[in-house]
Write a protein that holds these residues in place. Sequence first.
Motif, PDB file in Angstrom:
ATOM      1  N   TYR A 225       0.874  -0.896  -0.041  1.00  0.00           N
ATOM      2  CA  TYR A 225      -0.050   0.053  -0.097  1.00  0.00           C
ATOM      3  C   TYR A 225       0.901   1.234  -0.192  1.00  0.00           C
ATOM      4  CZ  TYR A 225      -3.844  -3.254   1.356  1.00  0.00           C
ATOM      5  OH  TYR A 225      -4.891  -4.121   1.358  1.00  0.00           O
ATOM      6  N   ILE A 226       0.738   2.174  -0.929  1.00  0.00           N
ATOM      7  CA  ILE A 226       1.457   3.199  -1.020  1.00  0.00           C
ATOM      8  C   ILE A 226       0.821   4.552  -0.704  1.00  0.00           C
ATOM      9  CG2 ILE A 226       2.866   4.795  -2.704  1.00  0.00           C
ATOM     10  CD1 ILE A 226       4.013   1.945  -2.728  1.00  0.00           C
ATOM     11  N   TYR A 227       1.512   5.139   0.176  1.00  0.00           N
ATOM     12  CA  TYR A 227       0.907   6.540   0.710  1.00  0.00           C
ATOM     13  C   TYR A 227       1.679   7.497   0.102  1.00  0.00           C
ATOM     14  CZ  TYR A 227      -1.067  10.077   3.937  1.00  0.00           C
ATOM     15  OH  TYR A 227      -1.589  11.181   4.493  1.00  0.00           O
ATOM     16  N   MET A 228       0.915   8.420  -0.505  1.00  0.00           N
ATOM     17  CA  MET A 228       1.548   9.653  -1.159  1.00  0.00           C
ATOM     18  C   MET A 228       0.838  10.710  -1.182  1.00  0.00           C
ATOM     19  SD  MET A 228       3.332   7.976  -4.492  1.00  0.00           S
ATOM     20  CE  MET A 228       4.143   9.715  -4.933  1.00  0.00           C
ATOM     21  N   PRO A 229       0.734  11.522  -0.019  1.00  0.00           N
ATOM     22  CA  PRO A 229       0.186  12.974   0.248  1.00  0.00           C
ATOM     23  C   PRO A 229       0.597  14.078  -0.654  1.00  0.00           C
ATOM     24  CG  PRO A 229       1.478  12.419   2.114  1.00  0.00           C
ATOM     25  CD  PRO A 229       1.804  11.455   1.252  1.00  0.00           C
ATOM     26  N   THR A 230      -0.163  14.998  -0.975  1.00  0.00           N
ATOM     27  CA  THR A 230       0.547  16.132  -1.346  1.00  0.00           C
ATOM     28  C   THR A 230       0.981  17.192  -0.363  1.00  0.00           C
ATOM     29  OG1 THR A 230      -0.043  17.857  -2.936  1.00  0.00           O
ATOM     30  CG2 THR A 230      -1.666  17.644  -1.374  1.00  0.00           C
ATOM     31  N   PHE A 231       1.688  18.246  -0.882  1.00  0.00           N
ATOM     32  CA  PHE A 231       2.150  19.203   0.305  1.00  0.00           C
ATOM     33  C   PHE A 231       0.858  20.127   0.696  1.00  0.00           C
ATOM     34  CE2 PHE A 231       3.124  21.455  -3.559  1.00  0.00           C
ATOM     35  CZ  PHE A 231       2.879  22.610  -3.302  1.00  0.00           C
ATOM     36  N   ALA A 299      -2.229  -0.977  -3.845  1.00  0.00           N
ATOM     37  CA  ALA A 299      -3.357   0.200  -3.796  1.00  0.00           C
ATOM     38  C   ALA A 299      -2.709   1.309  -3.543  1.00  0.00           C
ATOM     39  CB  ALA A 299      -4.334  -0.114  -2.849  1.00  0.00           C
ATOM     40  N   LEU A 300      -3.072   2.515  -3.558  1.00  0.00           N
ATOM     41  CA  LEU A 300      -2.841   3.769  -3.495  1.00  0.00           C
ATOM     42  C   LEU A 300      -3.478   4.627  -2.462  1.00  0.00           C
ATOM     43  CD1 LEU A 300      -0.699   6.363  -4.306  1.00  0.00           C
ATOM     44  CD2 LEU A 300      -2.773   6.949  -5.836  1.00  0.00           C
ATOM     45  N   ILE A 301      -2.794   5.201  -1.379  1.00  0.00           N
ATOM     46  CA  ILE A 301      -3.636   6.137  -0.593  1.00  0.00           C
ATOM     47  C   ILE A 301      -3.277   7.632  -0.694  1.00  0.00           C
ATOM     48  CG2 ILE A 301      -4.036   6.462   1.924  1.00  0.00           C
ATOM     49  CD1 ILE A 301      -2.802   3.209   1.106  1.00  0.00           C
ATOM     50  N   THR A 302      -3.902   8.459  -1.092  1.00  0.00           N
ATOM     51  CA  THR A 302      -3.433   9.839  -1.255  1.00  0.00           C
ATOM     52  C   THR A 302      -4.380  10.912  -0.696  1.00  0.00           C
ATOM     53  OG1 THR A 302      -2.529  11.390  -2.876  1.00  0.00           O
ATOM     54  CG2 THR A 302      -4.215   9.925  -3.429  1.00  0.00           C
ATOM     55  N   ASP A 303      -4.322  12.118  -1.053  1.00  0.00           N
ATOM     56  CA  ASP A 303      -5.535  12.950  -0.501  1.00  0.00           C
ATOM     57  C   ASP A 303      -5.879  13.969  -1.869  1.00  0.00           C
ATOM     58  OD1 ASP A 303      -3.057  14.296  -0.715  1.00  0.00           O
ATOM     59  OD2 ASP A 303      -2.877  14.566   1.158  1.00  0.00           O
ATOM     60  N   TYR A 304      -4.976  14.769  -2.156  1.00  0.00           N
ATOM     61  CA  TYR A 304      -5.285  15.992  -3.135  1.00  0.00           C
ATOM     62  C   TYR A 304      -4.056  16.058  -4.221  1.00  0.00           C
ATOM     63  CZ  TYR A 304      -7.450  17.088   1.144  1.00  0.00           C
ATOM     64  OH  TYR A 304      -7.913  17.033   2.557  1.00  0.00           O
ATOM     65  N   ILE A 307      -1.124  12.522  -8.259  1.00  0.00           N
ATOM     66  CA  ILE A 307      -0.473  11.236  -8.394  1.00  0.00           C
ATOM     67  C   ILE A 307      -1.653  10.257  -8.645  1.00  0.00           C
ATOM     68  CG2 ILE A 307      -0.331  10.381  -5.955  1.00  0.00           C
ATOM     69  CD1 ILE A 307       1.856   9.405  -8.387  1.00  0.00           C
ATOM     70  N   TYR A 308      -2.876  10.646  -8.206  1.00  0.00           N
ATOM     71  CA  TYR A 308      -3.846   9.243  -8.127  1.00  0.00           C
ATOM     72  C   TYR A 308      -4.551   9.465  -9.713  1.00  0.00           C
ATOM     73  CZ  TYR A 308      -8.004  12.406  -8.803  1.00  0.00           C
ATOM     74  OH  TYR A 308      -9.040  13.399  -9.158  1.00  0.00           O
ATOM     75  N   ILE A 309      -4.040  10.595 -10.329  1.00  0.00           N
ATOM     76  CA  ILE A 309      -4.631  10.729 -11.750  1.00  0.00           C
ATOM     77  C   ILE A 309      -3.688   9.605 -12.680  1.00  0.00           C
ATOM     78  CG2 ILE A 309      -4.853  12.152 -13.796  1.00  0.00           C
ATOM     79  CD1 ILE A 309      -5.349  14.471 -11.819  1.00  0.00           C
ATOM     80  N   ASP A 310      -2.575   9.894 -12.327  1.00  0.00           N
ATOM     81  CA  ASP A 310      -1.507   8.853 -13.074  1.00  0.00           C
ATOM     82  C   ASP A 310      -1.638   7.347 -12.628  1.00  0.00           C
ATOM     83  OD1 ASP A 310      -0.231  10.985 -14.023  1.00  0.00           O
ATOM     84  OD2 ASP A 310       1.479  10.706 -13.263  1.00  0.00           O
ATOM     85  N   TYR A 311      -1.902   7.156 -11.416  1.00  0.00           N
ATOM     86  CA  TYR A 311      -2.538   5.759 -10.814  1.00  0.00           C
ATOM     87  C   TYR A 311      -3.646   5.051 -11.382  1.00  0.00           C
ATOM     88  CZ  TYR A 311      -1.840   2.294  -7.409  1.00  0.00           C
ATOM     89  OH  TYR A 311      -1.800   0.847  -6.955  1.00  0.00           O
ATOM     90  N   LEU A 312      -4.639   6.079 -12.103  1.00  0.00           N
ATOM     91  CA  LEU A 312      -5.914   5.609 -12.874  1.00  0.00           C
ATOM     92  C   LEU A 312      -5.448   4.720 -14.033  1.00  0.00           C
ATOM     93  CD1 LEU A 312      -8.001   8.776 -12.896  1.00  0.00           C
ATOM     94  CD2 LEU A 312      -8.575   6.747 -11.467  1.00  0.00           C
ATOM     95  N   LEU A 313      -4.136   4.933 -14.575  1.00  0.00           N
ATOM     96  CA  LEU A 313      -3.694   4.133 -15.778  1.00  0.00           C
ATOM     97  C   LEU A 313      -3.579   2.682 -15.433  1.00  0.00           C
ATOM     98  CD1 LEU A 313      -1.538   6.834 -17.206  1.00  0.00           C
ATOM     99  CD2 LEU A 313      -3.521   6.170 -18.159  1.00  0.00           C
TER     100      LEU A 313
END
Length: 394
Positions: A225-231, A299-304, A307-313
């Motif tokens: 599980y990858i967690y990538m939040p924005t700043f 799976a990806l965990i993020t917020d805003y 990166i999730y837009i790329d992950y949609l691919l």
Amino acid sequence: MKLIKYLVTLLILWPIFLLLKFIPRRNNVWCFSSYRDSFVDNSKYLFHYVSTKHPEIDCYWVTDDLALIGELNAQGYQAIKRKSAKGILIIIRAKCVFYSSYVSEINHWLTSGAKLINLWHGLPLKKIEFDIDSGVLAKKYGKQFSAEKLYKQIFFPAAYRRADLMFAPTDEMERIFKRAFRLKDKAIVKCGSPRTDQFFDEQSFSALTKKDLAQLSVPEKRKVYIYMPTFRDTGGEFFSKDNFNFEQLNQVMEKVDGEFWIKAHPAAGVENIELSQYDRIKLLPSNIDMYPVLKLSHALITDYSSIYIDYLLLDKPIYFYCFDLEYYKKNCRSMYFEYDEVTPGHKCLTFSSLLECIEQHNDDFAPQRQDIKSIFWGRGYALGCQSIVSRLKS
């Protein structure tokens, strides 16, 4: 000291910038760089592609990191020091310069007369650059005149340079980029991003991905599980006890036979957190390229973060840990879209709800992911590296 810097900028750097507009440049010399002197992001992938597929083009990676220069040269690339006589001569000869955020990654003052290709660092959910209308950055990019803005345009002008070329996969993304970056007509190449090309053209980038994954101990059977939040533009503590309970997180990872990998945003970093006692939680190196890692993740965990837009691919589950959504929209950035309408995944406002979603693992959003993907990427995918190079060579 500041006065000396200001005088140098006004009396030396600006005259050099204006003079270089009239110096001929070589069409087959291309320079690449990325933020924080790191070998990362879209610039990295396009540099590799051109270096290996187009020997007729003289490609250089520009950085002041001497260790990186040695590493890249040893791998057969051409890398140069930005603040060296050789680096300066090559930059002022380069016809095309590629960067991931701002032309200062190459050198603002030496690129007058070059073709600027801004590869940016993601398709936007939140408003960017000259579209920013809220938060602390609105003064920097707002239309209203101010002495502070004039000061930045004179002494820190790289953020205000207009690129000659960018890429956008869809009409909607093209409209956003044109407005946010004040682009001219025909300044957009309709294609995917260089860094996501590897999802579809693995062979061209296998050497890069193997090297990046070699830094990690990748579990053979565990779910990653990858967690990538924005700043946050306003800063503040992120991994506080209100937002995270690492003991509970480690227990949930044991239940789902997974590992939780944290990758902080380059502009944010992490607070002084200690994770050594948790065998299922890992803090990834700040300089690691996440794109090969995303491919192997569960799976990806993020917020805003975009990166999730790329992950949609990749069509894998996404969890949105948006505990400060209203605060973020009010004090950091407004958004181009209604958040709930373009985020196909569970919305978790508390840490306990995030753990519950992970433990239950109900992936009910596969059809929605396809619909949202079409907004950002279209129904097909045009390879970014190939399309951008073809446009420039034509």
